[in-house]
Scaffold this active site. Structure first.
Site, short mmCIF file in Angstrom:
data_model
loop_
_atom_site.label_atom_id
_atom_site.label_comp_id
_atom_site.label_asym_id
_atom_site.label_seq_id
_atom_site.Cartn_x
_atom_site.Cartn_y
_atom_site.Cartn_z
N THR A 3 0.82 -1.22 0.00
CA THR A 3 0.00 0.00 0.00
C THR A 3 0.86 1.27 0.00
O THR A 3 0.46 2.29 -0.56
CB THR A 3 -0.93 -0.02 1.23
OG1 THR A 3 -1.78 -1.16 1.11
CG2 THR A 3 -1.80 1.21 1.33
N THR A 7 1.91 -4.46 4.18
CA THR A 7 1.85 -4.81 5.60
C THR A 7 1.32 -6.23 5.87
O THR A 7 1.55 -6.77 6.95
CB THR A 7 0.96 -3.81 6.37
OG1 THR A 7 -0.35 -3.82 5.80
CG2 THR A 7 1.54 -2.41 6.33
N1 ASP Z 1 -2.70 -5.54 1.10
C1 ASP Z 1 -1.61 -4.63 1.25
C2 ASP Z 1 -0.29 -5.38 1.11
O1 ASP Z 1 0.10 -6.06 2.03
C3 ASP Z 1 -1.71 -4.00 2.58
C4 ASP Z 1 -0.63 -3.01 2.90
O2 ASP Z 1 0.38 -2.85 2.27
O3 ASP Z 1 -0.85 -2.33 3.91
O4 ASP Z 1 0.35 -5.26 0.11
#
Ligand code: ASP
EC number: 3.5.1.1
Length: 322
Positions: free
Chosen positions: A12, A88
């Site tokens: 993200t 994340t």
């Molecule tokens: N779905 C995303 C990922 O892990 C969530 C994020 O980056 O916060 O790429």
């Protein structure tokens, strides 16, 4: 001025929101390229995009590639620290992989964002700046891989994503963060008691992870065995107990020489051989199941994968998880 390398892998933190639909997806032009010049007041920055993927697409092979890239860069240029940007969802797995794999005393920080770069209250640039500041900190040396998010500094070993959407998602439930970042500085209040090193060259093993639940029968375990696993991690109940229907298929797996590591589905505490009833921890330990010391299921899986690249000796494996 200190010199920091930023390696982007996606997530993200490198995505943009479509203002009409609210959908978040990877931007064609990496959005963090636009903001990197604003980091010049904190350190001499070099950055590169290694992957541009959402973190559910991340694999152990990608993690090894990232680790080798970090070694390569540290060997050829005199960086003071490394910052990795990452989605994340699986950030804690990559951070722990790097923690076990990397052999450096320099700070290596993994960070991400819960809100994409053009959303109101986006935490991406803020977390990136904070991570660069921690990477420049003398005190961040010799602490293994650190995860920096939301003004907190966590060890890769203990941190986990606890909320699907809150920016304060990363926590170390058992031990808390080891430091914090404020406008004035980077402060550590705990230190590592132990750091391990797994100098692997390849990552080839197939290790499965299975969560237990009340009334679970033998079928899933038997099906998993058919997938030719090299190792298995079981998220057991409480202090390390499983439903009785799993005992026989598990015994067969252990007797076939496939290492089985036990963790708890509780998010605090460690597994122990306390209960002697059918499926209790005592029975599992006597059977040859390896007890882990407080790792989550996904992290125990990463560790078993790395361990199996170095040894298949049951005594060594028990010691590695002790
Ligand atoms: N779905 C995303 C990922 O892990 C969530 C994020 O980056 O916060 O790429």
């Amino acid at each position: 001025m200190k010199k920091v390398l930023i390696i982007h892998t996606g997530g993200t933190i490198s995505m943009k929101e479509d203002k009409n639909t609210g959908e978040v997806s990877p931007a064609t032009e990496h959005p963090l390229y636009e903001v990197v010049p604003s980091l010049a007041e904190f350190a001499k920055i070099k950055d590169e995009v290694l992957f541009h993927i959402p973190s559910p697409h991340m694999t152990p092979k990608n993690m090894l590639q990232l680790g080798s890239r970090i070694h390569e860069q540290l060997a050829t240029e005199d960086y003071d620290g490394i910052v990795v940007t990452h989605g994340t969802d699986t950030l804690e797995e990559t951070a722990y992989f790097l923690d076990l794999y990397l052999q450096t005393r320099k700070p290596v920080i993994v960070t991400g964002a819960m809100r994409s770069i053009n959303e109101i209250g986006s935490d991406g640039l803020y977390n990136l700046i904070t991570s660069v500041r921690v990477a420049c900190s003398e005190e961040a040396k010799d602490k293994g891989v650190l995860v920096v998010m939301n003004d907190e500094i966590h060890t890769a070993q203990n941190v986990t994503k606890t909320s699907t959407s809150n920016v304060a998602t990363f926590q170390s439930p058992q031990y808390g963060p080891i430091g914090m970042v404020t406008k004035r500085g980077v402060f550590f209040h705990h230190t590592l008691t132990k750091h391990e090193s797994y100098p692997i060259q390849t990552i080839t093993t197939h290790v499965a992870l299975l969560k237990t639940y009340a009334g679970m029968d033998h079928t899933i375990l038997e099906a998993i065995r058919q997938t030719n696993i090299d190792g298995l991690v079981i998220e057991a109940l409480g202090q390390g107990n499983i439903p009785p229907a799993l005992v026989q298929p598990l015994r067969e797996i252990v007797n076939a020489g496939i290492p089985v590591v036990l963790v708890s589905r509780c998010y605090q505490g460690i597994v122990q051989d306390i209960y002697s009833y059918d499926g209790g921890g005592k029975q599992l330990k006597d059977m040859g199941v390896i007890f882990s010391n407080g790792l989550t299921g996904p992290k125990a899986r990463i560790k078993l994968m790395l361990s199996l690249e170095l040894t298949r000796n049951p005594h060594d494996l028990v010691a590695m998880f002790a």
